[in-house]
Design a protein around this motif. Structure first.
Motif, PDB file in Angstrom:
ATOM      1  N   GLY A  87      -3.000   5.768   4.810  1.00 23.68           N
ATOM      2  CA  GLY A  87      -2.910   6.474   3.535  1.00 23.68           C
ATOM      3  C   GLY A  87      -2.122   7.758   3.661  1.00 23.68           C
ATOM      4  N   SER A  88      -2.019   8.290   4.887  1.00 26.37           N
ATOM      5  CA  SER A  88      -1.279   9.540   5.102  1.00 26.37           C
ATOM      6  C   SER A  88       0.215   9.303   4.929  1.00 26.37           C
ATOM      7  CB  SER A  88      -1.559  10.074   6.509  1.00 26.37           C
ATOM      8  OG  SER A  88      -2.942  10.224   6.739  1.00 26.37           O
ATOM      9  N   GLN A  89       0.902  10.331   4.437  1.00 28.51           N
ATOM     10  CA  GLN A  89       2.356  10.264   4.290  1.00 28.51           C
ATOM     11  C   GLN A  89       3.010  10.674   5.603  1.00 28.51           C
ATOM     12  OE1 GLN A  89       4.893   8.659   2.952  1.00 28.51           O
ATOM     13  NE2 GLN A  89       4.284   9.304   0.882  1.00 28.51           N
ATOM     14  N   GLY A  90       4.226  10.162   5.837  1.00 34.60           N
ATOM     15  CA  GLY A  90       4.967  10.520   7.038  1.00 34.60           C
ATOM     16  C   GLY A  90       5.120   9.376   8.021  1.00 34.60           C
ATOM     17  N   TYR A  91       4.552   8.202   7.666  1.00 32.61           N
ATOM     18  CA  TYR A  91       4.599   7.054   8.567  1.00 32.61           C
ATOM     19  C   TYR A  91       5.164   5.813   7.868  1.00 32.61           C
ATOM     20  CZ  TYR A  91       1.473  10.198  11.014  1.00 32.61           C
ATOM     21  OH  TYR A  91       0.941  11.304  11.629  1.00 32.61           O
ATOM     22  N   GLY A  92       5.828   6.044   6.735  1.00 32.41           N
ATOM     23  CA  GLY A  92       6.392   4.939   5.966  1.00 32.41           C
ATOM     24  C   GLY A  92       5.524   4.604   4.763  1.00 32.41           C
ATOM     25  N   GLU A  93       6.154   3.946   3.776  1.00 35.24           N
ATOM     26  CA  GLU A  93       5.477   3.697   2.506  1.00 35.24           C
ATOM     27  C   GLU A  93       4.332   2.700   2.636  1.00 35.24           C
ATOM     28  OE1 GLU A  93       6.979   2.198  -1.797  1.00 35.24           O
ATOM     29  OE2 GLU A  93       7.893   4.051  -1.035  1.00 35.24           O
ATOM     30  N   GLY A 101      -1.542   1.889   2.368  1.00 31.91           N
ATOM     31  CA  GLY A 101      -2.553   1.053   3.015  1.00 31.91           C
ATOM     32  C   GLY A 101      -3.980   1.329   2.609  1.00 31.91           C
ATOM     33  N   CYS A 102      -4.273   2.502   2.020  1.00 32.24           N
ATOM     34  CA  CYS A 102      -5.650   2.806   1.612  1.00 32.24           C
ATOM     35  C   CYS A 102      -5.910   2.470   0.156  1.00 32.24           C
ATOM     36  CB  CYS A 102      -5.967   4.277   1.865  1.00 32.24           C
ATOM     37  SG  CYS A 102      -5.068   5.413   0.777  1.00 32.24           S
ATOM     38  N   VAL A 103      -4.881   2.053  -0.587  1.00 29.32           N
ATOM     39  CA  VAL A 103      -5.034   1.800  -2.019  1.00 29.32           C
ATOM     40  C   VAL A 103      -5.990   0.626  -2.228  1.00 29.32           C
ATOM     41  CG1 VAL A 103      -3.833   1.094  -4.120  1.00 29.32           C
ATOM     42  CG2 VAL A 103      -2.778   2.754  -2.567  1.00 29.32           C
ATOM     43  N   GLY A 104      -6.998   0.845  -3.064  1.00 27.57           N
ATOM     44  CA  GLY A 104      -8.023  -0.165  -3.307  1.00 27.57           C
ATOM     45  C   GLY A 104      -9.043  -0.264  -2.199  1.00 27.57           C
ATOM     46  N   ASP A 125      -9.545   3.371   6.446  1.00 31.01           N
ATOM     47  CA  ASP A 125      -9.362   4.790   6.766  1.00 31.01           C
ATOM     48  C   ASP A 125     -10.594   5.363   7.465  1.00 31.01           C
ATOM     49  OD1 ASP A 125     -10.849   4.527   4.437  1.00 31.01           O
ATOM     50  OD2 ASP A 125      -9.549   5.786   3.195  1.00 31.01           O
ATOM     51  N   MET A 126     -11.806   5.007   7.000  1.00 29.64           N
ATOM     52  CA  MET A 126     -13.012   5.518   7.657  1.00 29.64           C
ATOM     53  C   MET A 126     -13.173   4.918   9.052  1.00 29.64           C
ATOM     54  SD  MET A 126     -17.050   5.574   6.586  1.00 29.64           S
ATOM     55  CE  MET A 126     -17.416   3.935   7.223  1.00 29.64           C
ATOM     56  N   ARG A 127     -12.906   3.630   9.188  1.00 35.32           N
ATOM     57  CA  ARG A 127     -13.028   3.008  10.509  1.00 35.32           C
ATOM     58  C   ARG A 127     -12.086   3.666  11.509  1.00 35.32           C
ATOM     59  NH1 ARG A 127     -13.146  -1.525   7.124  1.00 35.32           N
ATOM     60  NH2 ARG A 127     -10.998  -2.106   7.640  1.00 35.32           N
ATOM     61  N   GLU A 128     -10.867   3.964  11.060  1.00 33.58           N
ATOM     62  CA  GLU A 128      -9.906   4.635  11.943  1.00 33.58           C
ATOM     63  C   GLU A 128     -10.398   6.024  12.344  1.00 33.58           C
ATOM     64  OE1 GLU A 128      -5.723   2.598  10.371  1.00 33.58           O
ATOM     65  OE2 GLU A 128      -6.462   4.466   9.472  1.00 33.58           O
ATOM     66  N   VAL A 162      -4.984   3.729 -10.310  1.00 33.00           N
ATOM     67  CA  VAL A 162      -3.954   3.140  -9.440  1.00 33.00           C
ATOM     68  C   VAL A 162      -4.391   3.191  -7.987  1.00 33.00           C
ATOM     69  CG1 VAL A 162      -2.074   3.656 -11.039  1.00 33.00           C
ATOM     70  CG2 VAL A 162      -2.604   5.283  -9.223  1.00 33.00           C
ATOM     71  N   GLU A 163      -5.125   4.246  -7.585  1.00 29.08           N
ATOM     72  CA  GLU A 163      -5.586   4.325  -6.196  1.00 29.08           C
ATOM     73  C   GLU A 163      -6.652   3.276  -5.896  1.00 29.08           C
ATOM     74  OE1 GLU A 163      -4.731   6.079  -3.506  1.00 29.08           O
ATOM     75  OE2 GLU A 163      -3.061   7.085  -4.501  1.00 29.08           O
ATOM     76  N   ALA A 164      -7.414   2.892  -6.917  1.00 28.67           N
ATOM     77  CA  ALA A 164      -8.436   1.862  -6.730  1.00 28.67           C
ATOM     78  C   ALA A 164      -7.879   0.462  -6.930  1.00 28.67           C
ATOM     79  CB  ALA A 164      -9.595   2.104  -7.691  1.00 28.67           C
ATOM     80  N   GLY A 165      -6.625   0.365  -7.386  1.00 29.02           N
ATOM     81  CA  GLY A 165      -6.054  -0.947  -7.685  1.00 29.02           C
ATOM     82  C   GLY A 165      -6.649  -1.553  -8.941  1.00 29.02           C
ATOM     83  N   VAL A 166      -6.987  -0.675  -9.905  1.00 27.54           N
ATOM     84  CA  VAL A 166      -7.628  -1.101 -11.145  1.00 27.54           C
ATOM     85  C   VAL A 166      -6.639  -0.956 -12.294  1.00 27.54           C
ATOM     86  CG1 VAL A 166      -9.413  -0.463 -12.816  1.00 27.54           C
ATOM     87  CG2 VAL A 166      -9.955  -0.547 -10.378  1.00 27.54           C
TER      88      VAL A 166
END
Length: 581
Positions: free
Chosen positions: A392-398, A403-406, A412-415, A483-487
């Motif tokens: 979800g962090s910026q700076g590593y590609g789109e 990757g955290c959307v929805g 993200d928490m597991r990481e 949009v962040e939840a994919g709703v």
């Protein structure tokens, strides 16, 4: 180190190359105020609540911010005079017709408290309050101020070569804050669209020949989209690093904003790769990285020569121009060490002491090679500080940013939990560990509160507990949460069900960890009701919870809030983690 000492720093807050030399500003805290000294070639010119110094001929122009914003003109021998007064002045540039000014109307006291009605979804905004005025473009000519472009939308930026004027506005969709790029005829007010697709325009620049470039994206309401340098009339676009601009956070109060410079045939802007931010040059169809280093560049100017400010993990603010100038020679922070983990992250390690995991906001912001007052404060008080950039962090590609959307609180928490274990193994840490974060980092802190008992204490700041209620109370929640939840529709039964199941408060029965909520009462991004309802829910179940409210502070309370509140906040957090860890 005590909190007042932690904030005893000077931040480079202005960098401007003039024919007379380099203008730079240094901002510091005194008596619960932010003050700035303006220098020309190292010699002080002005001091106080001042900003945006520029020379026009022999006259020095600057903005005095004291309740309202006054554009001041200081001649070589006379007293300074007020050239224009507005509620805010964000930018100004010389045009053949006069001086173009980006700002907001000045409201009288009665208008500022009059009843307010709206038919819009976006009717208030963090840092601005109720949108009684909008950002407009003005022309100052012969000491007369005229509004050239304004309405129930914001003019977000403009640029001119003295003749051609190009503006970005929220006219395409003001509720969503989507921007369009337009050319404006100063003579008759006519406008015509330059770009074709809506997106986000962070900055505009017009070169001497009238060509326009902007920094942003044209991918609609996609907060995770990487930014590019786009020349719309040429049909060209370029990427600097993994994203143009900078998403790397710091709590140094320099007021940096994204920009780019189009000088002759060269474009200069920032680019981010992971946790580092450097300058890039675009010329002859090629992108060239022109600075190197594990640092984060914040402000810059270019007119054939280059000047910029930057921060490092050890140094709050440095200025480069024919050498490096350090306004804080007394400050030398501890150096972080890379943590060997699947995601990029760092640790400021002080020994086998209690450890605090910091989680950034966004979620599409990032940690990196910048100075954090708070990190160094806790390290100086005997804690280990660890922080990382999960999916979800910026700076590593789109794709990584998306990757955290929805899936907020999933991968993200597991990481982050794996990162904590990796850090504990790498540095042989055996003591208790706490967790804290702000905004999306506050969401993650709340989510961790209800999904694991790994941590012995938590501090959630300006956080999110209920994504459904936030849709109706946040300045951007009605679209951002969706949009962040994919709703597709947050008010449908299916939409509300998914948002609720992504909300920490839905799992309140699982909570055990002592937690403190810190929130600004004027936070319109993640409104204080988010902390209020979670605090009450936890107390009703016998979980140790404390709610701290700061009057007059908004979403930026930890980065540029009221200075006395920031000092109080650090003391509170220190006491909380000392008592629980």
């Amino acid at each position: 180190m005590d909190p007042k000492e932690a904030y005893n720093i000077r931040a480079i807050s202005e960098v401007k190359l003039e024919p007379r030399g380099l203008i730079h500003g240094e901002t510091w805290i005194k008596d619960n105020n932010y003050l700035t000294t303006i220098y020309l070639n190292g010699k002080p010119l002005l001091e106080g609540k001042v900003s945006l110094p520029r020379f026009h001929g022999d006259d020095l122009y600057y903005v005095r911010n004291d309740g309202s914003a006054s554009l001041m003109v200081q001649s070589a021998y006379g007293e300074p005079r007020v050239a224009a007064e507005l509620g805010k002045i964000l930018k100004y540039e010389r045009h053949v017709k006069g001086l173009l000014i980006l700002g907001e109307d000045l409201l009288d006291k009665q208008s500022a408290i009059a009843p307010f009605s709206t038919e819009k979804m976006k009717y208030r905004f963090d840092g601005r309050g109720l949108l009684r005025t909008r950002t407009s473009l003005y022309l100052l000519k012969d000491r007369e101020l005229t509004k050239m472009l304004g309405g129930d939308f914001d003019v977000t930026d403009f640029s001119t070569n003295g003749k051609r004027v190009v503006v970005s506005t929220t006219q395409p969709d003001d509720d969503l804050g989507l921007n369009g790029l337009y050319e404006l005829d100063v003579d008759n007010g006519e406008m015509w669209r330059i770009d074709r697709k809506e997106g986000i325009i962070s900055a505009i620049s017009v070169n001497e020949g009238g060509e326009v470039v902007y920094l942003g994206h044209d991918k609609g309401k996609n907060p995770w989209a990487v930014k590019e340098v786009i020349l719309p009339e040429r049909g060209e676009r370029y990427q600097c690093g993994n994203t143009c601009g900078s998403s790397v956070l710091t709590d140094v109060f320099d007021g940096a904003k994204e920009r780019l410079i189009y000088h002759d045939d060269e474009i200069i802007t920032l680019g981010q790769v992971g946790g580092e931010v450097n300058l890039y040059r675009i010329a002859d169809g090629k992108v060239e990285k022109i600075t190197q280093g594990n640092h984060v560049i914040r402000l810059f100017d270019y007119n054939g020569s280059l000047a910029y400010s930057f921060t490092t993990p050890e140094k709050p603010s440095l200025l480069f121009h024919d050498g490096i100038y350090d306004p804080n020679p007394h400050v030398k922070g501890l150096t972080p060490v890379k943590v060997n983990s699947k995601i990029e992250g760092w640790g400021i390690i002080t020994g086998d002491n209690p450890t605090i995991l910091f989680i950034h906001g966004g979620p599409h912001m990032a940690y990196g090679y910048s100075y954090f007052v708070e990190f160094q404060f806790f390290a100086s008080n005997g804690f280990n500080v660890i922080y990382a950039n999960p999916t979800g962090s910026q700076g590593y590609g789109e794709e990584f940013a998306k990757g955290c959307v929805g899936d907020w609180g999933g991968k993200d928490m597991r990481e982050l939990l794996d990162f904590v274990n990796d850090a504990r193994r790498q540095f042989n840490l055996s003591k208790k560990i706490g967790v804290t974060g702000g905004s999306y980092g506050g969401f993650m802190t709340n989510w961790i509160e209800t999904h694991t008992d790994v941590f012995s204490a938590a501090v959630s700041e300006r956080g999110i507990s209920n994504l459904v209620s936030m849709c109706g109370t946040s300045d951007i929640g009605f679209w951002f949460n969706a949009v962040e939840a994919g709703v597709e529709d947050p008010w449908s039964r299916e939409g509300m069900d998914k948002l609720m199941r992504m909300s920490p408060i839905y799992y309140v029965d699982n909570a055990k960890t002592p937690i403190m909520f810190i929130h600004g009462e004027e936070d319109y991004r993640c409104p204080i009701e988010q902390a209020e309802q979670f605090h009450v829910a936890l107390r009703s179940r016998g979980v140790e919870s404390k709610l701290v409210r700061y009057q007059g502070d908004g979403h930026e309370h930890a980065r540029k809030g009221k200075p006395d509140n920031m000092v109080h906040r650090l003391n509170l957090k220190l006491e909380w983690f000392r008592s629980h860890l």
